[in-house]
Design a protein around this motif. Structure first.
Motif, mmCIF file in Angstrom:
data_model
loop_
_atom_site.group_PDB
_atom_site.id
_atom_site.type_symbol
_atom_site.label_atom_id
_atom_site.label_comp_id
_atom_site.label_asym_id
_atom_site.label_seq_id
_atom_site.Cartn_x
_atom_site.Cartn_y
_atom_site.Cartn_z
ATOM 1 N N GLY A 95 45.836 -47.676 57.511
ATOM 2 C CA GLY A 95 46.570 -46.712 58.316
ATOM 3 C C GLY A 95 47.697 -47.366 59.101
ATOM 4 O O GLY A 95 48.797 -46.822 59.202
ATOM 5 N N SER A 96 47.431 -48.548 59.654
ATOM 6 C CA SER A 96 48.473 -49.266 60.398
ATOM 7 C C SER A 96 49.624 -49.666 59.477
ATOM 8 O O SER A 96 50.800 -49.579 59.866
ATOM 9 N N MET A 97 49.308 -50.104 58.268
ATOM 10 C CA MET A 97 50.353 -50.481 57.316
ATOM 11 C C MET A 97 51.203 -49.277 56.925
ATOM 12 O O MET A 97 52.435 -49.364 56.833
ATOM 13 N N HIS A 98 50.563 -48.145 56.705
ATOM 14 C CA HIS A 98 51.303 -46.944 56.317
ATOM 15 C C HIS A 98 52.140 -46.413 57.475
ATOM 16 O O HIS A 98 53.246 -45.909 57.261
ATOM 17 N N ARG A 99 51.603 -46.516 58.676
ATOM 18 C CA ARG A 99 52.379 -46.112 59.843
ATOM 19 C C ARG A 99 53.640 -46.969 59.962
ATOM 20 O O ARG A 99 54.733 -46.466 60.248
ATOM 21 N N HIS A 100 53.475 -48.257 59.720
ATOM 22 C CA HIS A 100 54.625 -49.162 59.756
ATOM 23 C C HIS A 100 55.647 -48.802 58.674
ATOM 24 O O HIS A 100 56.846 -48.691 58.948
ATOM 25 N N ARG B 251 49.979 -42.354 49.609
ATOM 26 C CA ARG B 251 48.995 -42.967 50.505
ATOM 27 C C ARG B 251 47.581 -42.811 49.963
ATOM 28 O O ARG B 251 46.755 -43.726 50.077
ATOM 29 N N MET B 252 47.293 -41.668 49.354
ATOM 30 C CA MET B 252 45.943 -41.464 48.827
ATOM 31 C C MET B 252 45.673 -42.338 47.601
ATOM 32 O O MET B 252 44.518 -42.651 47.303
ATOM 33 N N PHE B 253 46.703 -42.744 46.890
ATOM 34 C CA PHE B 253 46.519 -43.697 45.793
ATOM 35 C C PHE B 253 46.021 -45.028 46.360
ATOM 36 O O PHE B 253 45.173 -45.697 45.754
ATOM 37 N N GLU B 254 46.558 -45.397 47.513
ATOM 38 C CA GLU B 254 46.106 -46.615 48.198
ATOM 39 C C GLU B 254 44.615 -46.536 48.501
ATOM 40 O O GLU B 254 43.855 -47.470 48.205
ATOM 41 N N LEU B 255 44.181 -45.429 49.104
ATOM 42 C CA LEU B 255 42.792 -45.301 49.515
ATOM 43 C C LEU B 255 41.861 -45.138 48.313
ATOM 44 O O LEU B 255 40.735 -45.647 48.320
ATOM 45 N N ALA B 256 42.337 -44.454 47.286
ATOM 46 C CA ALA B 256 41.543 -44.333 46.059
ATOM 47 C C ALA B 256 41.303 -45.697 45.431
ATOM 48 O O ALA B 256 40.214 -45.982 44.914
ATOM 49 N N LYS C 131 33.286 -42.436 53.756
ATOM 50 C CA LYS C 131 33.417 -41.904 55.121
ATOM 51 C C LYS C 131 33.983 -42.954 56.067
ATOM 52 O O LYS C 131 34.859 -42.667 56.901
ATOM 53 N N ALA C 132 33.484 -44.189 55.951
ATOM 54 C CA ALA C 132 33.957 -45.257 56.832
ATOM 55 C C ALA C 132 35.444 -45.526 56.627
ATOM 56 O O ALA C 132 36.192 -45.719 57.598
ATOM 57 N N LEU C 133 35.893 -45.538 55.371
ATOM 58 C CA LEU C 133 37.308 -45.797 55.085
ATOM 59 C C LEU C 133 38.195 -44.730 55.718
ATOM 60 O O LEU C 133 39.187 -45.044 56.380
ATOM 61 N N PHE C 134 37.837 -43.468 55.549
ATOM 62 C CA PHE C 134 38.659 -42.386 56.088
ATOM 63 C C PHE C 134 38.564 -42.297 57.613
ATOM 64 O O PHE C 134 39.564 -42.004 58.280
ATOM 65 N N SER D 145 41.780 -43.390 62.561
ATOM 66 C CA SER D 145 41.886 -44.040 63.868
ATOM 67 C C SER D 145 43.245 -44.706 64.059
ATOM 68 O O SER D 145 43.617 -45.034 65.190
ATOM 69 N N SER D 146 43.983 -44.899 62.952
ATOM 70 C CA SER D 146 45.292 -45.545 63.013
ATOM 71 C C SER D 146 46.449 -44.628 62.663
ATOM 72 O O SER D 146 47.567 -44.826 63.143
ATOM 73 N N PHE D 147 46.191 -43.640 61.807
ATOM 74 C CA PHE D 147 47.283 -42.819 61.295
ATOM 75 C C PHE D 147 46.735 -41.448 60.920
ATOM 76 O O PHE D 147 45.583 -41.321 60.508
ATOM 77 N N ALA D 148 47.582 -40.452 61.032
ATOM 78 C CA ALA D 148 47.151 -39.078 60.753
ATOM 79 C C ALA D 148 46.869 -38.887 59.259
ATOM 80 O O ALA D 148 47.554 -39.450 58.399
#
Length: 338
Positions: free
Chosen positions: A148-153, A248-253, A270-273, A278-281
Protein backbone atom coordinates in the motif's frame (compact mmCIF):
# COMPACT_ATOMS: atom_id res chain seq x y z
CA UNK A 1 33.39 -14.94 -28.35
CA UNK A 2 31.11 -17.62 -26.90
CA UNK A 3 27.79 -17.95 -28.72
CA UNK A 4 24.37 -18.48 -27.14
CA UNK A 5 24.25 -22.04 -28.43
CA UNK A 6 27.67 -22.87 -26.99
CA UNK A 7 26.78 -21.36 -23.61
CA UNK A 8 23.40 -23.09 -23.45
CA UNK A 9 25.09 -26.43 -24.15
CA UNK A 10 27.26 -26.10 -21.05
CA UNK A 11 26.34 -27.70 -17.75
CA UNK A 12 24.70 -25.45 -15.18
CA UNK A 13 27.84 -25.74 -13.06
CA UNK A 14 30.05 -24.49 -15.92
CA UNK A 15 27.68 -21.62 -16.69
CA UNK A 16 27.78 -20.61 -13.04
CA UNK A 17 31.58 -20.82 -12.98
CA UNK A 18 31.84 -18.51 -15.98
CA UNK A 19 29.33 -16.05 -14.57
CA UNK A 20 31.23 -16.01 -11.28
CA UNK A 21 34.42 -15.14 -13.17
CA UNK A 22 32.45 -12.43 -14.98
CA UNK A 23 31.28 -11.06 -11.63
CA UNK A 24 34.86 -10.94 -10.33
CA UNK A 25 35.88 -9.06 -13.46
CA UNK A 26 33.10 -6.44 -13.36
CA UNK A 27 33.36 -5.79 -9.61
CA UNK A 28 36.50 -3.77 -10.29
CA UNK A 29 34.19 -1.01 -11.55
CA UNK A 30 33.13 -0.39 -7.93
CA UNK A 31 35.49 0.95 -5.26
CA UNK A 32 36.48 -0.77 -1.99
CA UNK A 33 37.77 -4.09 -3.33
CA UNK A 34 34.54 -6.05 -3.70
CA UNK A 35 34.78 -9.81 -4.26
CA UNK A 36 32.16 -12.53 -4.68
CA UNK A 37 31.12 -14.69 -1.74
CA UNK A 38 28.57 -16.97 -3.33
CA UNK A 39 25.96 -17.26 -6.07
CA UNK A 40 22.55 -16.54 -4.54
CA UNK A 41 20.35 -17.27 -7.54
CA UNK A 42 20.77 -18.14 -11.20
CA UNK A 43 17.48 -18.52 -12.99
CA UNK A 44 16.83 -15.41 -15.06
CA UNK A 45 19.58 -13.10 -13.83
CA UNK A 46 22.70 -14.19 -11.97
CA UNK A 47 22.68 -12.72 -8.44
CA UNK A 48 25.73 -12.82 -6.20
CA UNK A 49 26.48 -11.99 -2.59
CA UNK A 50 29.67 -9.91 -2.53
CA UNK A 51 31.81 -8.39 0.20
CA UNK A 52 34.60 -5.85 0.48
CA UNK A 53 37.74 -5.77 2.57
CA UNK A 54 35.92 -4.27 5.57
CA UNK A 55 33.35 -7.10 5.61
CA UNK A 56 30.50 -5.02 4.25
CA UNK A 57 28.17 -7.09 2.06
CA UNK A 58 26.19 -6.20 -1.04
CA UNK A 59 24.35 -7.87 -3.91
CA UNK A 60 25.60 -7.91 -7.50
CA UNK A 61 23.06 -8.57 -10.27
CA UNK A 62 24.13 -9.65 -13.78
CA UNK A 63 21.17 -9.23 -16.10
CA UNK A 64 20.12 -11.69 -18.76
CA UNK A 65 20.48 -10.15 -22.20
CA UNK A 66 17.48 -8.72 -24.02
CA UNK A 67 14.90 -8.39 -21.24
CA UNK A 68 15.40 -4.72 -20.41
CA UNK A 69 17.06 -1.80 -22.16
CA UNK A 70 19.49 0.44 -20.31
CA UNK A 71 16.78 3.11 -20.07
CA UNK A 72 14.36 0.62 -18.51
CA UNK A 73 16.91 -0.54 -15.96
CA UNK A 74 17.90 3.00 -14.99
CA UNK A 75 14.17 3.69 -14.59
CA UNK A 76 13.82 0.74 -12.22
CA UNK A 77 16.73 1.99 -10.16
CA UNK A 78 15.34 5.54 -10.16
CA UNK A 79 12.05 4.27 -8.72
CA UNK A 80 13.86 2.29 -6.01
CA UNK A 81 15.82 5.40 -5.03
CA UNK A 82 12.63 7.49 -4.99
CA UNK A 83 10.86 4.93 -2.80
CA UNK A 84 13.81 4.97 -0.41
CA UNK A 85 13.75 8.77 -0.25
CA UNK A 86 10.06 8.53 0.64
CA UNK A 87 10.89 6.45 3.70
CA UNK A 88 10.19 2.97 2.29
CA UNK A 89 13.03 0.68 3.37
CA UNK A 90 14.57 -0.96 0.31
CA UNK A 91 18.06 -2.06 -0.73
CA UNK A 92 19.31 0.99 -2.64
CA UNK A 93 21.59 0.86 -5.68
CA UNK A 94 25.33 1.34 -5.09
CA UNK A 95 27.02 3.56 -7.63
CA UNK A 96 30.20 2.60 -9.43
CA UNK A 97 33.42 4.58 -8.98
CA UNK A 98 32.32 6.76 -11.91
CA UNK A 99 28.91 7.43 -10.33
CA UNK A 100 26.85 5.03 -12.46
CA UNK A 101 23.99 2.89 -11.14
CA UNK A 102 24.27 0.61 -14.18
CA UNK A 103 27.40 -0.61 -15.94
CA UNK A 104 27.93 -2.86 -18.96
CA UNK A 105 30.77 -5.32 -19.45
CA UNK A 106 31.68 -8.22 -21.69
CA UNK A 107 34.01 -11.23 -21.47
CA UNK A 108 34.66 -13.83 -24.13
CA UNK A 109 33.48 -16.77 -21.98
CA UNK A 110 29.92 -15.38 -21.66
CA UNK A 111 27.77 -14.41 -24.67
CA UNK A 112 26.72 -10.78 -25.09
CA UNK A 113 27.63 -7.68 -23.18
CA UNK A 114 25.80 -7.82 -19.85
CA UNK A 115 24.19 -5.08 -17.80
CA UNK A 116 25.25 -5.13 -14.16
CA UNK A 117 24.11 -3.29 -11.03
CA UNK A 118 24.78 -3.58 -7.31
CA UNK A 119 22.60 -3.07 -4.23
CA UNK A 120 22.88 -2.71 -0.51
CA UNK A 121 22.68 -5.93 1.47
CA UNK A 122 19.46 -6.70 3.34
CA UNK A 123 19.42 -9.19 6.20
CA UNK A 124 16.33 -11.31 6.37
CA UNK A 125 14.67 -14.65 5.97
CA UNK A 126 12.68 -15.21 2.76
CA UNK A 127 8.96 -15.62 3.39
CA UNK A 128 9.21 -18.82 1.36
CA UNK A 129 11.13 -20.34 4.29
CA UNK A 130 8.52 -19.50 6.93
CA UNK A 131 6.73 -22.57 8.26
CA UNK A 132 5.00 -21.06 11.30
CA UNK A 133 1.45 -20.15 10.28
CA UNK A 134 1.10 -17.25 12.72
CA UNK A 135 4.41 -15.72 11.59
CA UNK A 136 3.43 -16.06 7.94
CA UNK A 137 0.06 -14.39 8.47
CA UNK A 138 1.72 -11.48 10.31
CA UNK A 139 4.29 -11.18 7.54
CA UNK A 140 1.50 -10.91 4.98
CA UNK A 141 -0.14 -8.17 7.02
CA UNK A 142 3.14 -6.27 6.91
CA UNK A 143 3.55 -7.03 3.21
CA UNK A 144 0.10 -5.60 2.52
CA UNK A 145 1.01 -2.41 4.36
CA UNK A 146 4.26 -2.17 2.42
CA UNK A 147 2.49 -2.71 -0.91
CA UNK A 148 0.00 0.00 0.00
CA UNK A 149 2.83 2.41 0.81
CA UNK A 150 4.51 1.67 -2.52
CA UNK A 151 1.29 2.23 -4.45
CA UNK A 152 0.59 5.43 -2.56
CA UNK A 153 4.05 6.63 -3.54
CA UNK A 154 3.71 5.65 -7.22
CA UNK A 155 0.32 7.36 -7.48
CA UNK A 156 1.82 10.75 -6.61
CA UNK A 157 5.42 10.40 -7.82
CA UNK A 158 6.44 12.68 -10.69
CA UNK A 159 8.45 10.29 -12.82
CA UNK A 160 11.44 11.47 -14.88
CA UNK A 161 10.58 12.27 -18.49
CA UNK A 162 12.71 9.41 -19.79
CA UNK A 163 11.15 6.85 -17.40
CA UNK A 164 10.40 3.60 -19.24
CA UNK A 165 9.15 0.27 -17.92
CA UNK A 166 7.11 -2.48 -19.50
CA UNK A 167 3.38 -2.73 -18.87
CA UNK A 168 1.31 -5.52 -17.34
CA UNK A 169 -1.66 -4.23 -19.33
CA UNK A 170 -4.09 -6.04 -21.63
CA UNK A 171 -1.43 -6.55 -24.28
CA UNK A 172 1.23 -7.53 -21.77
CA UNK A 173 -1.01 -10.09 -20.08
CA UNK A 174 -3.26 -11.58 -22.77
CA UNK A 175 -2.49 -9.80 -26.04
CA UNK A 176 -0.91 -11.13 -29.20
CA UNK A 177 2.57 -10.95 -27.66
CA UNK A 178 2.34 -11.12 -23.86
CA UNK A 179 5.40 -10.09 -21.87
CA UNK A 180 6.35 -13.61 -20.83
CA UNK A 181 5.17 -15.41 -23.97
CA UNK A 182 1.85 -16.77 -25.19
CA UNK A 183 0.10 -19.17 -22.81
CA UNK A 184 -1.98 -20.41 -25.76
CA UNK A 185 1.08 -22.16 -27.19
CA UNK A 186 1.72 -24.35 -24.14
CA UNK A 187 1.70 -27.84 -25.61
CA UNK A 188 0.27 -29.70 -22.60
CA UNK A 189 -3.02 -27.77 -22.68
CA UNK A 190 -5.95 -29.90 -23.77
CA UNK A 191 -8.54 -28.67 -26.27
CA UNK A 192 -10.98 -28.13 -23.42
CA UNK A 193 -8.34 -26.21 -21.48
CA UNK A 194 -7.70 -23.91 -24.41
CA UNK A 195 -11.38 -23.21 -24.91
CA UNK A 196 -11.89 -22.48 -21.22
CA UNK A 197 -8.85 -20.20 -20.96
CA UNK A 198 -9.73 -18.33 -24.16
CA UNK A 199 -13.29 -17.78 -22.95
CA UNK A 200 -12.06 -16.41 -19.64
CA UNK A 201 -9.32 -14.30 -21.28
CA UNK A 202 -11.82 -12.74 -23.69
CA UNK A 203 -14.11 -11.86 -20.80
CA UNK A 204 -11.16 -10.49 -18.83
CA UNK A 205 -10.12 -8.22 -21.72
CA UNK A 206 -13.56 -6.63 -21.75
CA UNK A 207 -13.43 -6.03 -18.00
CA UNK A 208 -9.91 -4.59 -18.07
CA UNK A 209 -10.86 -2.06 -20.74
CA UNK A 210 -13.30 -0.29 -18.42
CA UNK A 211 -11.47 -0.36 -15.09
CA UNK A 212 -10.94 3.02 -13.39
CA UNK A 213 -7.65 4.67 -14.34
CA UNK A 214 -6.63 5.16 -10.70
CA UNK A 215 -6.40 1.39 -10.21
CA UNK A 216 -3.51 1.26 -12.70
CA UNK A 217 -0.10 2.47 -11.50
CA UNK A 218 3.55 1.55 -11.11
CA UNK A 219 3.82 -1.81 -9.32
CA UNK A 220 6.51 -4.24 -8.19
CA UNK A 221 4.68 -7.06 -10.06
CA UNK A 222 6.55 -9.92 -8.37
CA UNK A 223 5.74 -9.90 -4.65
CA UNK A 224 6.27 -13.65 -4.32
CA UNK A 225 7.67 -15.16 -1.11
CA UNK A 226 11.23 -15.40 -2.48
CA UNK A 227 11.26 -11.63 -3.02
CA UNK A 228 10.07 -10.71 0.47
CA UNK A 229 12.54 -10.85 3.35
CA UNK A 230 11.55 -10.89 7.01
CA UNK A 231 14.12 -9.24 9.27
CA UNK A 232 14.20 -8.01 12.83
CA UNK A 233 12.57 -4.74 11.73
CA UNK A 234 9.83 -6.27 9.57
CA UNK A 235 9.42 -7.19 5.92
CA UNK A 236 11.40 -5.75 3.05
CA UNK A 237 10.94 -6.24 -0.69
CA UNK A 238 13.75 -7.05 -3.11
CA UNK A 239 14.05 -7.73 -6.86
CA UNK A 240 12.24 -5.09 -8.92
CA UNK A 241 13.27 -6.76 -12.18
CA UNK A 242 9.65 -7.31 -13.30
CA UNK A 243 8.35 -3.98 -12.00
CA UNK A 244 6.30 -1.89 -14.39
CA UNK A 245 2.89 -0.42 -14.95
CA UNK A 246 -0.07 -2.52 -13.93
CA UNK A 247 -3.21 -2.86 -11.86
CA UNK A 248 -2.89 -2.69 -8.08
CA UNK A 249 -4.94 -5.85 -7.70
CA UNK A 250 -2.54 -7.69 -10.02
CA UNK A 251 0.15 -6.86 -7.45
CA UNK A 252 -1.88 -8.32 -4.58
CA UNK A 253 -2.98 -11.35 -6.60
CA UNK A 254 0.68 -12.11 -7.29
CA UNK A 255 1.46 -12.06 -3.57
CA UNK A 256 -1.42 -14.44 -2.81
CA UNK A 257 -0.98 -16.86 -5.71
CA UNK A 258 1.68 -19.14 -4.12
CA UNK A 259 -0.59 -19.92 -1.15
CA UNK A 260 -3.86 -20.62 -2.96
CA UNK A 261 -3.71 -24.30 -2.00
CA UNK A 262 -2.65 -23.69 1.61
CA UNK A 263 -5.19 -24.54 4.34
CA UNK A 264 -4.55 -21.14 5.96
CA UNK A 265 -5.02 -19.21 2.70
CA UNK A 266 -8.14 -17.31 3.90
CA UNK A 267 -6.17 -15.91 6.86
CA UNK A 268 -3.28 -14.90 4.60
CA UNK A 269 -5.65 -13.15 2.19
CA UNK A 270 -7.37 -11.27 5.01
CA UNK A 271 -4.04 -10.23 6.52
CA UNK A 272 -2.74 -8.91 3.18
CA UNK A 273 -5.82 -6.77 2.55
CA UNK A 274 -6.02 -5.56 6.15
CA UNK A 275 -2.40 -4.46 5.92
CA UNK A 276 -2.94 -2.80 2.56
CA UNK A 277 -5.90 -0.78 3.83
CA UNK A 278 -3.78 0.44 6.74
CA UNK A 279 -1.57 2.23 4.20
CA UNK A 280 -3.75 3.00 1.20
CA UNK A 281 -7.42 3.08 0.27
CA UNK A 282 -8.95 0.00 -1.33
CA UNK A 283 -12.62 0.02 -2.30
CA UNK A 284 -14.86 -3.03 -2.08
CA UNK A 285 -15.28 -2.85 -5.87
CA UNK A 286 -11.54 -3.06 -6.45
CA UNK A 287 -11.16 -5.77 -3.81
CA UNK A 288 -13.86 -7.80 -5.56
CA UNK A 289 -11.68 -8.01 -8.68
CA UNK A 290 -9.32 -10.50 -7.05
CA UNK A 291 -10.68 -13.50 -9.05
CA UNK A 292 -9.98 -11.61 -12.30
CA UNK A 293 -6.36 -10.92 -11.40
CA UNK A 294 -5.67 -14.34 -9.90
CA UNK A 295 -6.77 -15.78 -13.22
CA UNK A 296 -4.58 -13.34 -15.17
CA UNK A 297 -1.60 -14.12 -12.94
CA UNK A 298 -2.13 -17.82 -13.64
CA UNK A 299 -1.86 -17.16 -17.38
CA UNK A 300 1.51 -15.45 -16.94
CA UNK A 301 2.86 -18.55 -15.25
CA UNK A 302 1.62 -20.73 -18.10
CA UNK A 303 3.47 -18.39 -20.44
CA UNK A 304 6.60 -18.61 -18.30
CA UNK A 305 6.78 -22.40 -18.28
CA UNK A 306 6.04 -22.48 -22.02
CA UNK A 307 8.96 -20.23 -22.90
CA UNK A 308 11.27 -21.96 -20.38
CA UNK A 309 10.14 -25.54 -20.87
CA UNK A 310 13.65 -26.93 -20.44
CA UNK A 311 14.12 -25.57 -16.93
CA UNK A 312 13.74 -27.59 -13.74
CA UNK A 313 11.06 -25.18 -12.52
CA UNK A 314 8.99 -25.74 -15.65
CA UNK A 315 9.29 -29.51 -15.37
CA UNK A 316 8.21 -29.44 -11.74
CA UNK A 317 5.47 -26.80 -11.89
CA UNK A 318 3.73 -27.01 -15.29
CA UNK A 319 1.06 -29.48 -14.19
CA UNK A 320 0.32 -27.42 -11.06
CA UNK A 321 0.09 -24.19 -13.04
CA UNK A 322 -2.29 -25.75 -15.58
CA UNK A 323 -4.53 -27.07 -12.82
CA UNK A 324 -4.61 -23.71 -11.09
CA UNK A 325 -5.32 -21.82 -14.31
CA UNK A 326 -8.20 -24.15 -15.07
CA UNK A 327 -9.68 -23.68 -11.60
CA UNK A 328 -9.17 -19.91 -11.55
CA UNK A 329 -10.71 -19.51 -15.01
CA UNK A 330 -13.86 -21.27 -13.82
CA UNK A 331 -14.02 -19.23 -10.61
CA UNK A 332 -13.59 -16.00 -12.55
CA UNK A 333 -16.26 -16.87 -15.15
CA UNK A 334 -18.71 -17.87 -12.41
CA UNK A 335 -18.12 -14.53 -10.63
CA UNK A 336 -18.46 -12.60 -13.88
CA UNK A 337 -21.76 -14.31 -14.62
CA UNK A 338 -23.19 -13.62 -11.15
Amino acid sequence: MTTDAEFDALTTEEQERRLTAFAEFVLDQWDDGWRTIRLIKYRENAVFAVANATGEQAVLRIHRPGYHSDVELRSELAWIEALSEDGIALPRPLRSRTGLVLVTAQVKEVPHARQVDMFEWVEGRPLAHLTETAALIEAYRQLGALAGSMHRHSARWHRPEDFRRHAWDIEGLIGVKPLWGDFRELSVLSTDDRLLLEQAASRAALELEVLPAEEYTLIHADLVPDNVLLGVDGVKVIDFDDSGFGWRMFELATALFPYLDAPHYPAIEKALFDGYRSSFALSQQERARLPLFLFLRSLTYLSWVHTRSGTQTAREMTATFVRRARTLARVYLERAAA
